[in-house]
Scaffold this motif. Structure first.
Motif, PDB file in Angstrom:
ATOM      1  N   ARG A 191      44.470  43.909  12.100  1.00 23.71           N
ATOM      2  CA  ARG A 191      43.077  43.918  12.215  1.00 23.71           C
ATOM      3  C   ARG A 191      42.673  44.460  13.429  1.00 23.71           C
ATOM      4  NH1 ARG A 191      40.490  39.835   9.203  1.00 23.71           N
ATOM      5  NH2 ARG A 191      41.687  39.705   7.310  1.00 23.71           N
ATOM      6  N   ARG A 192      43.375  44.397  14.315  1.00 23.86           N
ATOM      7  CA  ARG A 192      42.709  45.333  15.585  1.00 23.86           C
ATOM      8  C   ARG A 192      42.726  46.868  15.258  1.00 23.86           C
ATOM      9  NH1 ARG A 192      45.771  47.623  20.016  1.00 23.86           N
ATOM     10  NH2 ARG A 192      44.429  48.012  21.838  1.00 23.86           N
ATOM     11  N   ARG A 325      33.241  46.679  15.692  1.00 21.48           N
ATOM     12  CA  ARG A 325      34.538  47.698  15.321  1.00 21.48           C
ATOM     13  C   ARG A 325      35.051  48.353  16.502  1.00 21.48           C
ATOM     14  NH1 ARG A 325      32.910  49.408  10.809  1.00 21.48           N
ATOM     15  NH2 ARG A 325      33.909  48.049   9.482  1.00 21.48           N
ATOM     16  N   TRP A 326      34.446  49.115  17.241  1.00 17.88           N
ATOM     17  CA  TRP A 326      34.955  49.998  18.208  1.00 17.88           C
ATOM     18  C   TRP A 326      35.541  49.061  19.371  1.00 17.88           C
ATOM     19  CZ3 TRP A 326      34.089  50.853  23.530  1.00 17.88           C
ATOM     20  CH2 TRP A 326      34.926  52.102  23.981  1.00 17.88           C
ATOM     21  N   PRO A 327      34.717  48.125  19.911  1.00 15.24           N
ATOM     22  CA  PRO A 327      35.371  47.384  21.027  1.00 15.24           C
ATOM     23  C   PRO A 327      36.721  46.656  20.602  1.00 15.24           C
ATOM     24  CG  PRO A 327      33.422  46.530  20.485  1.00 15.24           C
ATOM     25  CD  PRO A 327      33.479  47.616  19.810  1.00 15.24           C
ATOM     26  N   ILE A 328      36.768  46.089  19.461  1.00 16.32           N
ATOM     27  CA  ILE A 328      38.092  45.485  18.927  1.00 16.32           C
ATOM     28  C   ILE A 328      38.987  46.357  18.966  1.00 16.32           C
ATOM     29  CG2 ILE A 328      39.074  44.466  16.854  1.00 16.32           C
ATOM     30  CD1 ILE A 328      36.329  42.935  16.151  1.00 16.32           C
ATOM     31  N   GLN A 329      38.785  47.543  18.541  1.00 19.03           N
ATOM     32  CA  GLN A 329      40.150  48.657  18.350  1.00 19.03           C
ATOM     33  C   GLN A 329      40.562  49.078  19.885  1.00 19.03           C
ATOM     34  OE1 GLN A 329      37.826  51.580  16.089  1.00 19.03           O
ATOM     35  NE2 GLN A 329      39.112  51.140  14.163  1.00 19.03           N
ATOM     36  N   LYS A 330      39.465  49.193  20.803  1.00 21.84           N
ATOM     37  CA  LYS A 330      39.904  49.648  22.096  1.00 21.84           C
ATOM     38  C   LYS A 330      40.353  48.538  23.024  1.00 21.84           C
ATOM     39  CE  LYS A 330      38.791  53.800  20.895  1.00 21.84           C
ATOM     40  NZ  LYS A 330      39.966  54.845  20.591  1.00 21.84           N
TER      41      LYS A 330
END
Length: 348
Positions: A191-192, A325-330
């Motif tokens: 999910r990340r 989406r972007w902050p979860i990935q980073k």
């Protein structure tokens, strides 16, 4: 419309024995219709679950499971069902569905419900249809080999063979720890990577207690040299297996662990009398996932959701998902968990 002079709309508790008996005897009932699914979602997120049914002189004639939610502005919504790919209205005769929908619209106005949403296409003048993507289903047979031959050679058969050559071992989860810890950690990583929040860990505890432990689903885990590299959760009831959650470690993708996990579930379904393997919903625009599912010899069905509403559905949730989406990935994984803990109750 079928004439039902004695028919009336009734609200039942989701655990009412009359609803359970009705669901168990309707051939088209899915694992999502079973009361344990609505109860799981309701208990995890604090919703109210119930069944709205049309009754005649013989008992329940048609109905839907419902969860009531409230928007941040306090508007009441009836959803059948949140976090569910596909859940059409159930009826002992399909000609009863328009009567059920008409009565739902009357109830919506009387109860001041802003939106009634059914996660299936319903042909009715009261209903607005909204595109929801596509579904893919595979017909099973008693002989798994005959089903295997329907798979695309390069995209499915060869990856399964590669996983077997690489000694990727698939094991069926036998304890809550297999789901709540081993699979959860795989899903958190997945999910990340995708920029999607993960459900609270208590959701998976309830999933084990309400669905998997009673035998209405299972978790499969793929290992390479004792390292968990992939896994999936399947719902299984009333002849249908639903591929609900999937997770894997990117560094092991070349071993094709996802393929062998799915193949193991399909084999089990063939050997245990199931007639359908449901790959679930693919959202509009996700052509990569759509192509993957097509490779398994599936039939594709265009999916729409049906709504009755006075106030148009709010699109803010989809915009929030894009923003997050972007902050979860980073960010570290704790952020993915935190967003899920805070957001899922309002994401139905």
């Amino acid at each position: 419309m079928l004439s039902l002079p004695a028919a009336k709309l009734t609200v039942l508790e989701i655990d009412d024995k009359r609803w359970i008996r009705f669901v168990e005897r309707v051939p088209g009932a899915l694992p999502f219709h079973h009361p344990s699914w609505a109860r799981l979602i309701a208990d995890c997120y604090g919703y109210r679950p119930f069944a709205v049914v049309l009754e005649d002189e013989d008992g329940i004639a048609a109905g839907i499971p419902v969860i009531e939610t409230r928007s941040v502005l306090g508007r009441r919504r009836w959803i059948s069902l949140p976090f569910t790919d596909y859940a059409p209205p159930l009826a002992k005769d399909e000609r009863l569905v328009p009567s059920l929908v008409a009565e739902l619209e009357v109830a919506r106005k009387a109860e001041r419900i802003s939106v009634v949403e059914m996660r299936a296409p319903v042909a009715d003048p009261h209903v607005r249809l909204q595109p929801a993507g596509v579904m893919h289903v595979l017909r099973l047979a008693s002989d798994p080999a005959s089903v295997f031959r329907t798979f695309q050679r390069t995209h499915v058969q060869q990856p399964i063979a590669k996983a077997e050559r690489e000694a990727v071992a698939v094991r069926r989860g036998s304890s809550k720890d297999d789901l709540v810890h081993t699979f959860y950690e795989l899903l958190l990583e997945t999910r990340r990577r995708l920029g999607v929040p993960i459900q609270p860990r208590r959701y998976f505890e309830l999933l084990w207690e309400r669905i998997l432990a009673p035998g209405r689903g299972f978790v499969l885990l793929a290992y390479r040299n004792a390292i968990p590299v992939a896994g999936a959760v399947f719902l299984a009831w009333n002849g249908r297996i639903i591929y609900k959650y999937s997770a894997s470690r990117r560094e092991f993708w070349k071993l094709r662990p996802n393929n062998i996990v799915i193949w193991n579930a399909i084999q089990w379904g063939c050997e245990n009398g199931f007639h359908t393997f449901d790959f679930g919903r693919t959202e509009p625009g996700n052509e990569g996932l759509r192509s993957f599912k097509q490779g398994w010899g599936t039939a594709e069905m265009t999916l729409s959701y049906s709504t009755l509403y006075g106030c148009p559905p709010n699109q803010a949730r989809s915009r929030a998902a894009e923003i997050l989406r972007w902050p979860i990935q980073k960010m570290p994984t704790w952020f993915c968990r935190l967003v899920g803990e805070l957001a899922y109750r309002h994401a139905a």
